[in-house]
Design an enzyme around this catalytic site. Sequence first.
Site, PDB file in Angstrom:
ATOM      1  N   ILE A 183       0.879  -1.183   0.000  1.00  0.00           N
ATOM      2  CA  ILE A 183       0.000   0.000   0.000  1.00  0.00           C
ATOM      3  C   ILE A 183       0.909   1.223   0.000  1.00  0.00           C
ATOM      4  CG2 ILE A 183      -1.824   1.306   1.142  1.00  0.00           C
ATOM      5  CD1 ILE A 183      -2.849  -1.175   2.441  1.00  0.00           C
ATOM      6  N   ASP A 184       0.970   1.924  -1.117  1.00  0.00           N
ATOM      7  CA  ASP A 184       1.718   3.180  -1.135  1.00  0.00           C
ATOM      8  C   ASP A 184       0.706   4.295  -0.900  1.00  0.00           C
ATOM      9  OD1 ASP A 184       4.156   4.688  -1.466  1.00  0.00           O
ATOM     10  OD2 ASP A 184       3.118   5.558  -3.183  1.00  0.00           O
ATOM     11  N   ASP A 191       8.861   2.667  -3.518  1.00  0.00           N
ATOM     12  CA  ASP A 191       8.032   3.829  -3.870  1.00  0.00           C
ATOM     13  C   ASP A 191       8.220   4.234  -5.341  1.00  0.00           C
ATOM     14  OD1 ASP A 191       7.002   4.433  -1.184  1.00  0.00           O
ATOM     15  OD2 ASP A 191       9.069   4.956  -0.707  1.00  0.00           O
TER      16      ASP A 191
HETATM   17  C1  IPD Z   1       4.856   6.753   1.471  1.00  0.00           C
HETATM   18  C2  IPD Z   1       4.341   7.511   0.291  1.00  0.00           C
HETATM   19  C3  IPD Z   1       4.534   8.993   0.467  1.00  0.00           C
HETATM   20  C4  IPD Z   1       5.955   9.353   0.749  1.00  0.00           C
HETATM   21  C5  IPD Z   1       6.462   8.532   1.937  1.00  0.00           C
HETATM   22  C6  IPD Z   1       6.287   7.061   1.698  1.00  0.00           C
HETATM   23  P1  IPD Z   1       3.941   4.366   2.222  1.00  0.00           P
HETATM   24  O1  IPD Z   1       4.769   5.362   1.264  1.00  0.00           O
HETATM   25  O2  IPD Z   1       4.961   7.105  -0.897  1.00  0.00           O
HETATM   26  O3  IPD Z   1       4.185   9.646  -0.725  1.00  0.00           O
HETATM   27  O4  IPD Z   1       6.031  10.709   1.025  1.00  0.00           O
HETATM   28  O5  IPD Z   1       7.798   8.756   2.095  1.00  0.00           O
HETATM   29  O6  IPD Z   1       6.761   6.359   2.812  1.00  0.00           O
HETATM   30  O7  IPD Z   1       4.650   4.355   3.526  1.00  0.00           O
HETATM   31  O8  IPD Z   1       2.590   4.951   2.336  1.00  0.00           O
HETATM   32  O9  IPD Z   1       3.976   3.082   1.495  1.00  0.00           O
END
Ligand code: IPD
Length: 281
Positions: free
Chosen positions: A95-96, A222
């Site tokens: 889940i991003d 990501d």
């Molecule tokens: C996050 C998202 C967010 C970014 C964070 C990430 P996650 O991923 O991609 O845009 O700003 O650094 O950690 O933790 O929701 O999978």
Amino acid sequence: MIDMKELDECYRVAEELVLYAGKVIEDGINTKKSTKIKGIDWDLVTEYDRKIEDKLIKQLSAQFPSHKFIGEETVAKEDRLPQLTNDPTWIIDPIDGTTNFVHRFPHTCISVALLVDKKVEIGIIYNPLMRQFFSARRHCGAFLNGKPIKTSDVKDVSQSLVAMEPWLAKDPQHLASVYSRMHALIQNTHGIRSLGTAALTLCYVAMGAVEAYHIEGIDAWDVAAGKLIIEEAGGIIIDTAGGELDIMTPKVIAACNQQISQQLVDLFKKADSNVLNKNLT
Ligand code: IPD
């Protein structure tokens, strides 16, 4: 080595699993989640992240036993980032946009990439809540729900809309630089946007919804799938300093074309030197 037939099979299996994972997100979005904090105090994880990643790795490793895996939640659990090798490697973010998911902000997705010889061969990013299924295979173009997508043809940053995430400013060490870069974008573009999911925002560059995206302090999961989707849509993704992107420690400027990426590199260099000069005087 991996041939085209096996890659086709990899894509078929990954697509099926991502669609399954999408149902898990849909079922979970309106429920009360139990959240935990990973490492830093704003990095949330839910039982859904773990459930999706476990299922994806279990099924993919059953189908492709020699393949390796780099998954966000497994890395967090083992507190160890594996080295990227030339072996076929799946890089997975179950889940991003977990924080969005927890708050029911409907920009959240599953991101799955397959790398062979350290090159991304398959990229899939799916937001089930908005029914957006982004996909790419190397040299075959990028697609949204099966239709080809292309980056914007804007070439002047003053005419651009740019996505940026300022959360790194929570760390006092980065605060001045983040604010200075943000100020530069506010002054020099049509505006800034912040979506809270790196993978999906890369797709927004790919489909021409924003001209560029800047983020640092993120991880391979990501960006891996989004890198291919942007490149196959005609865009570019580089390191903030202007060089090649290091997928394992990404500092990202993603842009619709080379002109916009270079203008952003220059803008951020100037913004950073303003911070440095202020500190020295
Ligand atoms: C996050 C998202 C967010 C970014 C964070 C990430 P996650 O991923 O991609 O845009 O700003 O650094 O950690 O933790 O929701 O999978």
